[in-house]
Scaffold this motif. Structure first.
Motif, PDB file in Angstrom:
ATOM      1  N   UNK A  78       3.571  11.174   7.596  1.00 22.61           N
ATOM      2  CA  UNK A  78       4.674  11.267   8.221  1.00 22.61           C
ATOM      3  C   UNK A  78       4.839  10.282   9.411  1.00 22.61           C
ATOM      4  N   UNK A  79       3.813  10.067  10.073  1.00 25.72           N
ATOM      5  CA  UNK A  79       3.859   9.249  11.244  1.00 25.72           C
ATOM      6  C   UNK A  79       3.807   7.812  10.770  1.00 25.72           C
ATOM      7  N   UNK A  80       3.099   7.455   9.642  1.00 26.41           N
ATOM      8  CA  UNK A  80       2.921   6.118   9.074  1.00 26.41           C
ATOM      9  C   UNK A  80       4.349   5.772   8.473  1.00 26.41           C
ATOM     10  N   UNK A  81       5.105   6.731   7.753  1.00 30.43           N
ATOM     11  CA  UNK A  81       6.278   6.377   7.407  1.00 30.43           C
ATOM     12  C   UNK A  81       7.536   6.220   8.414  1.00 30.43           C
ATOM     13  N   UNK A  82       7.277   6.888   9.561  1.00 23.99           N
ATOM     14  CA  UNK A  82       8.029   6.732  10.560  1.00 23.99           C
ATOM     15  C   UNK A  82       7.937   5.514  11.246  1.00 23.99           C
ATOM     16  N   UNK A 122      -3.544   8.078  11.022  1.00 23.37           N
ATOM     17  CA  UNK A 122      -2.482   8.958  11.729  1.00 23.37           C
ATOM     18  C   UNK A 122      -1.925   9.641  10.598  1.00 23.37           C
ATOM     19  N   UNK A 123      -0.986  10.633  10.799  1.00 24.97           N
ATOM     20  CA  UNK A 123      -0.654  11.561   9.454  1.00 24.97           C
ATOM     21  C   UNK A 123       0.407  10.711   8.514  1.00 24.97           C
ATOM     22  N   UNK A 142       0.865  -1.011   0.167  1.00 28.67           N
ATOM     23  CA  UNK A 142      -0.047   0.155  -0.007  1.00 28.67           C
ATOM     24  C   UNK A 142       0.971   1.110   0.032  1.00 28.67           C
ATOM     25  N   UNK A 143       0.499   2.295  -0.669  1.00 27.35           N
ATOM     26  CA  UNK A 143       1.098   3.608  -0.708  1.00 27.35           C
ATOM     27  C   UNK A 143       1.045   4.125   0.778  1.00 27.35           C
ATOM     28  N   UNK A 144       2.018   4.947   1.190  1.00 24.71           N
ATOM     29  CA  UNK A 144       2.347   5.569   2.467  1.00 24.71           C
ATOM     30  C   UNK A 144       0.935   6.309   2.874  1.00 24.71           C
TER      31      UNK A 144
END
Length: 168
Positions: A143-147, A140-141, A129-131
């Motif tokens: 950036x948080x998911x990427x983190x 969540x935002x 799935x994409x970010x």
């Protein structure tokens, strides 16, 4: 009309059960029993939402419910198990293939991640799935998911690095 919707729901569940069960197993860190319980709870929620989501994206809906339920479930201290006097018999160990051993090692490593990291890694890299979609699923935002995904992958590399053997 109601029977047609029920038939569509049954066909969806029959077609996607194994994929969704595998996803739930990854989200629970390899615990097959918790994964089946989690999937059943998610499919009950899908049943009630079926008239709204049947023509749109029922699998995305179930993935979202699974990911959020897995995170909630991981925060629980007790799932209702009761101790027994005698343990069940252990199955005799047979010849395990390398693929099963590797999968077990990965599931054990996934189980050591935090629930949010595990969900982000599984959704991002197993479900591809994409970010943005991972962030929506986790609520969540971006950036948080990427983190969460980056930290989860780094932790997996750390956990699995000592036993990775080079090919060739």
């Amino acid at each position: 009309m109601e029977q047609a919707r029920a038939g569509e729901y049954d066909a969806f569940v029959a077609a996607r059960w194994s994929v969704l069960c595998h996803l739930a197993r990854l989200l629970t860190g390899g615990d097959r029993h918790r994964a089946e319980d989690l999937l059943q709870e998610s499919l009950v929620k899908l049943w009630f939402a079926w008239p709204r989501v049947a023509d749109q994206a029922p699998e995305a809906y179930v993935r979202t419910v699974l990911a959020r339920a897995a995170a909630r479930s991981a925060r629980r201290r007790w799932w209702g198990e009761r101790p027994v006097e005698q343990l069940p018999e252990v199955a005799a160990a047979g010849d395990l293939s390398a693929a099963v051993a590797e999968r077990s090692r990965l599931e054990a490593a996934l189980a050591q991640l935090t629930p949010r990291q595990r969900a982000a890694v599984v959704l991002r890299y197993y479900q591809d799935m994409p970010d943005r979609q991972v962030a929506e699923t986790l609520g969540c935002p971006v950036g948080t998911a990427r983190s969460h995904a980056a930290r989860g992958v780094a932790r997996l590399r750390q956990l699995l690095s000592d036993v990775i053997e080079p090919v060739g």
